[in-house]
Design a protein around this motif. Sequence first.
Motif, PDB file in Angstrom:
ATOM      1  N   ASP A 131      37.682  33.738  89.397  1.00 48.29           N
ATOM      2  CA  ASP A 131      38.391  34.366  88.279  1.00 48.29           C
ATOM      3  C   ASP A 131      37.516  34.397  87.025  1.00 48.29           C
ATOM      4  O   ASP A 131      37.424  35.433  86.350  1.00 48.29           O
ATOM      5  N   LEU A 132      36.871  33.283  86.717  1.00 48.48           N
ATOM      6  CA  LEU A 132      35.970  33.246  85.555  1.00 48.48           C
ATOM      7  C   LEU A 132      34.813  34.234  85.716  1.00 48.48           C
ATOM      8  O   LEU A 132      34.448  34.940  84.775  1.00 48.48           O
ATOM      9  N   ALA A 133      34.248  34.287  86.911  1.00 51.62           N
ATOM     10  CA  ALA A 133      33.129  35.200  87.166  1.00 51.62           C
ATOM     11  C   ALA A 133      33.583  36.658  87.050  1.00 51.62           C
ATOM     12  O   ALA A 133      32.869  37.478  86.451  1.00 51.62           O
ATOM     13  N   GLU A 134      34.744  36.986  87.586  1.00 52.99           N
ATOM     14  CA  GLU A 134      35.242  38.361  87.496  1.00 52.99           C
ATOM     15  C   GLU A 134      35.469  38.775  86.045  1.00 52.99           C
ATOM     16  O   GLU A 134      35.159  39.897  85.660  1.00 52.99           O
ATOM     17  N   ARG A 135      35.992  37.854  85.251  1.00 54.16           N
ATOM     18  CA  ARG A 135      36.173  38.157  83.818  1.00 54.16           C
ATOM     19  C   ARG A 135      34.837  38.426  83.141  1.00 54.16           C
ATOM     20  O   ARG A 135      34.691  39.345  82.342  1.00 54.16           O
ATOM     21  N   ARG A 136      33.848  37.599  83.447  1.00 53.37           N
ATOM     22  CA  ARG A 136      32.528  37.753  82.826  1.00 53.37           C
ATOM     23  C   ARG A 136      31.860  39.046  83.293  1.00 53.37           C
ATOM     24  O   ARG A 136      31.243  39.748  82.498  1.00 53.37           O
ATOM     25  N   ILE A 137      31.996  39.385  84.558  1.00 51.37           N
ATOM     26  CA  ILE A 137      31.419  40.626  85.081  1.00 51.37           C
ATOM     27  C   ILE A 137      32.100  41.831  84.438  1.00 51.37           C
ATOM     28  O   ILE A 137      31.441  42.805  84.068  1.00 51.37           O
ATOM     29  N   LYS A 138      33.410  41.764  84.295  1.00 55.23           N
ATOM     30  CA  LYS A 138      34.152  42.852  83.656  1.00 55.23           C
ATOM     31  C   LYS A 138      33.667  43.053  82.222  1.00 55.23           C
ATOM     32  O   LYS A 138      33.449  44.175  81.775  1.00 55.23           O
TER      33      LYS A 138
ATOM     34  N   LYS B 159      30.436  55.550  98.186  1.00 50.89           N
ATOM     35  CA  LYS B 159      30.322  54.099  98.194  1.00 50.89           C
ATOM     36  C   LYS B 159      29.759  53.611  96.864  1.00 50.89           C
ATOM     37  O   LYS B 159      28.813  54.166  96.346  1.00 50.89           O
ATOM     38  N   ILE B 160      30.367  52.577  96.336  1.00 52.57           N
ATOM     39  CA  ILE B 160      29.895  51.981  95.092  1.00 52.57           C
ATOM     40  C   ILE B 160      28.602  51.223  95.366  1.00 52.57           C
ATOM     41  O   ILE B 160      28.506  50.455  96.325  1.00 52.57           O
ATOM     42  N   ARG B 161      27.611  51.438  94.516  1.00 55.84           N
ATOM     43  CA  ARG B 161      26.327  50.744  94.651  1.00 55.84           C
ATOM     44  C   ARG B 161      26.390  49.437  93.854  1.00 55.84           C
ATOM     45  O   ARG B 161      25.877  49.318  92.753  1.00 55.84           O
ATOM     46  N   VAL B 162      27.025  48.448  94.436  1.00 55.65           N
ATOM     47  CA  VAL B 162      27.260  47.174  93.776  1.00 55.65           C
ATOM     48  C   VAL B 162      25.953  46.427  93.535  1.00 55.65           C
ATOM     49  O   VAL B 162      25.812  45.718  92.536  1.00 55.65           O
ATOM     50  N   SER B 163      24.986  46.602  94.394  1.00 52.22           N
ATOM     51  CA  SER B 163      23.726  45.872  94.251  1.00 52.22           C
ATOM     52  C   SER B 163      23.029  46.202  92.941  1.00 52.22           C
ATOM     53  O   SER B 163      22.353  45.354  92.362  1.00 52.22           O
ATOM     54  N   VAL B 164      23.203  47.439  92.444  1.00 53.47           N
ATOM     55  CA  VAL B 164      22.608  47.817  91.157  1.00 53.47           C
ATOM     56  C   VAL B 164      23.179  46.940  90.045  1.00 53.47           C
ATOM     57  O   VAL B 164      22.444  46.397  89.220  1.00 53.47           O
ATOM     58  N   VAL B 165      24.489  46.783  90.053  1.00 50.06           N
ATOM     59  CA  VAL B 165      25.147  45.987  89.020  1.00 50.06           C
ATOM     60  C   VAL B 165      24.824  44.513  89.179  1.00 50.06           C
ATOM     61  O   VAL B 165      24.495  43.831  88.202  1.00 50.06           O
ATOM     62  N   SER B 166      24.903  44.000  90.410  1.00 47.70           N
ATOM     63  CA  SER B 166      24.666  42.570  90.605  1.00 47.70           C
ATOM     64  C   SER B 166      23.245  42.178  90.236  1.00 47.70           C
ATOM     65  O   SER B 166      23.014  41.099  89.685  1.00 47.70           O
TER      66      SER B 166
ATOM     67  N   ALA C 277      23.879  32.229  88.078  1.00 49.82           N
ATOM     68  CA  ALA C 277      23.500  33.608  88.383  1.00 49.82           C
ATOM     69  C   ALA C 277      23.826  33.943  89.836  1.00 49.82           C
ATOM     70  O   ALA C 277      24.305  35.046  90.142  1.00 49.82           O
ATOM     71  N   ARG C 278      23.596  32.999  90.713  1.00 50.47           N
ATOM     72  CA  ARG C 278      23.891  33.218  92.142  1.00 50.47           C
ATOM     73  C   ARG C 278      25.389  33.425  92.367  1.00 50.47           C
ATOM     74  O   ARG C 278      25.797  34.316  93.120  1.00 50.47           O
ATOM     75  N   ILE C 279      26.213  32.626  91.700  1.00 54.43           N
ATOM     76  CA  ILE C 279      27.667  32.756  91.828  1.00 54.43           C
ATOM     77  C   ILE C 279      28.112  34.120  91.303  1.00 54.43           C
ATOM     78  O   ILE C 279      28.912  34.811  91.941  1.00 54.43           O
ATOM     79  N   LEU C 280      27.574  34.521  90.143  1.00 55.61           N
ATOM     80  CA  LEU C 280      27.918  35.844  89.594  1.00 55.61           C
ATOM     81  C   LEU C 280      27.544  36.953  90.569  1.00 55.61           C
ATOM     82  O   LEU C 280      28.308  37.900  90.773  1.00 55.61           O
ATOM     83  N   ARG C 281      26.379  36.838  91.153  1.00 58.23           N
ATOM     84  CA  ARG C 281      25.923  37.874  92.091  1.00 58.23           C
ATOM     85  C   ARG C 281      26.821  37.933  93.324  1.00 58.23           C
ATOM     86  O   ARG C 281      27.221  39.014  93.771  1.00 58.23           O
ATOM     87  N   ILE C 282      27.161  36.796  93.874  1.00 59.73           N
ATOM     88  CA  ILE C 282      28.021  36.752  95.061  1.00 59.73           C
ATOM     89  C   ILE C 282      29.384  37.371  94.749  1.00 59.73           C
ATOM     90  O   ILE C 282      29.905  38.183  95.509  1.00 59.73           O
ATOM     91  N   VAL C 283      29.968  36.985  93.621  1.00 63.85           N
ATOM     92  CA  VAL C 283      31.280  37.514  93.248  1.00 63.85           C
ATOM     93  C   VAL C 283      31.193  39.018  93.028  1.00 63.85           C
ATOM     94  O   VAL C 283      32.045  39.779  93.494  1.00 63.85           O
ATOM     95  N   CYS C 284      30.153  39.461  92.348  1.00 63.05           N
ATOM     96  CA  CYS C 284      29.982  40.885  92.086  1.00 63.05           C
ATOM     97  C   CYS C 284      29.863  41.670  93.397  1.00 63.05           C
ATOM     98  O   CYS C 284      30.460  42.740  93.546  1.00 63.05           O
ATOM     99  N   GLU C 285      29.140  41.139  94.349  1.00 65.49           N
ATOM    100  CA  GLU C 285      28.906  41.845  95.605  1.00 65.49           C
ATOM    101  C   GLU C 285      30.072  41.754  96.583  1.00 65.49           C
ATOM    102  O   GLU C 285      30.286  42.672  97.367  1.00 65.49           O
ATOM    103  N   MET C 286      30.849  40.682  96.538  1.00 67.68           N
ATOM    104  CA  MET C 286      31.868  40.474  97.558  1.00 67.68           C
ATOM    105  C   MET C 286      33.298  40.702  97.100  1.00 67.68           C
ATOM    106  O   MET C 286      34.190  40.843  97.938  1.00 67.68           O
ATOM    107  N   SER C 287      33.561  40.715  95.810  1.00 71.16           N
ATOM    108  CA  SER C 287      34.935  40.801  95.324  1.00 71.16           C
ATOM    109  C   SER C 287      35.491  42.221  95.445  1.00 71.16           C
ATOM    110  O   SER C 287      34.921  43.165  94.901  1.00 71.16           O
TER     111      SER C 287
END
Length: 169
Positions: A63-70, A99-106, A138-148
């Motif tokens: 939840d914290l990571a999703e808020r920060r990514i948003k 398809k969303i290119r999530v890797s660009v954002v992460s 950074a790893r947690i943010l990337r995982i959440v960005c790619e998998m959520s």
Amino acid sequence: MAGPPIKTSQGDKKEKKSKKNDNEPPLTAVERLQALNLVSRIASEWNNHLGISDRTLAEFVIDLAERRIKSFLKEQFAKEGGILYRISLTDGDGGGSAKIRVSVVSTEIERHVDTISAFRTDLITNGAGDSIPPTFAARILRIVCEMSPRMERLMRKMEEKKAIEEKEI
């Protein structure tokens, strides 16, 4: 591991829940499975790095990571001049099936020091860990960005909104 609780009132929680339900349709069965997979992955990462295995903590961290990514996306994708403003997040013609290119954002999130520092501070302030290395945050943010599934929905929605705004101009 005890830390200060997140400061919200009961009224705020009820408003947030109803706001989420009004704006977004519920997750599909596949998206719920993706969300469960994400919780499992974050719990595993947390256990490997900090020795804490707790699914509730993993949900809180997500939840914290999703808020920060948003927040990052609003600053860097939606606003002109942001590092992602000129990049299309969809491959293809921009239709609903693109398809969303999530890797660009992460990748950009992983490079954005301010976002990583803010997320790390959020974790420490809310008692999710005492010493969290920036690389782990950074790893947690990337995982959440790619998998959520919620992040993919958000990126798709922002891409559609930006396309509509560009057509109006």
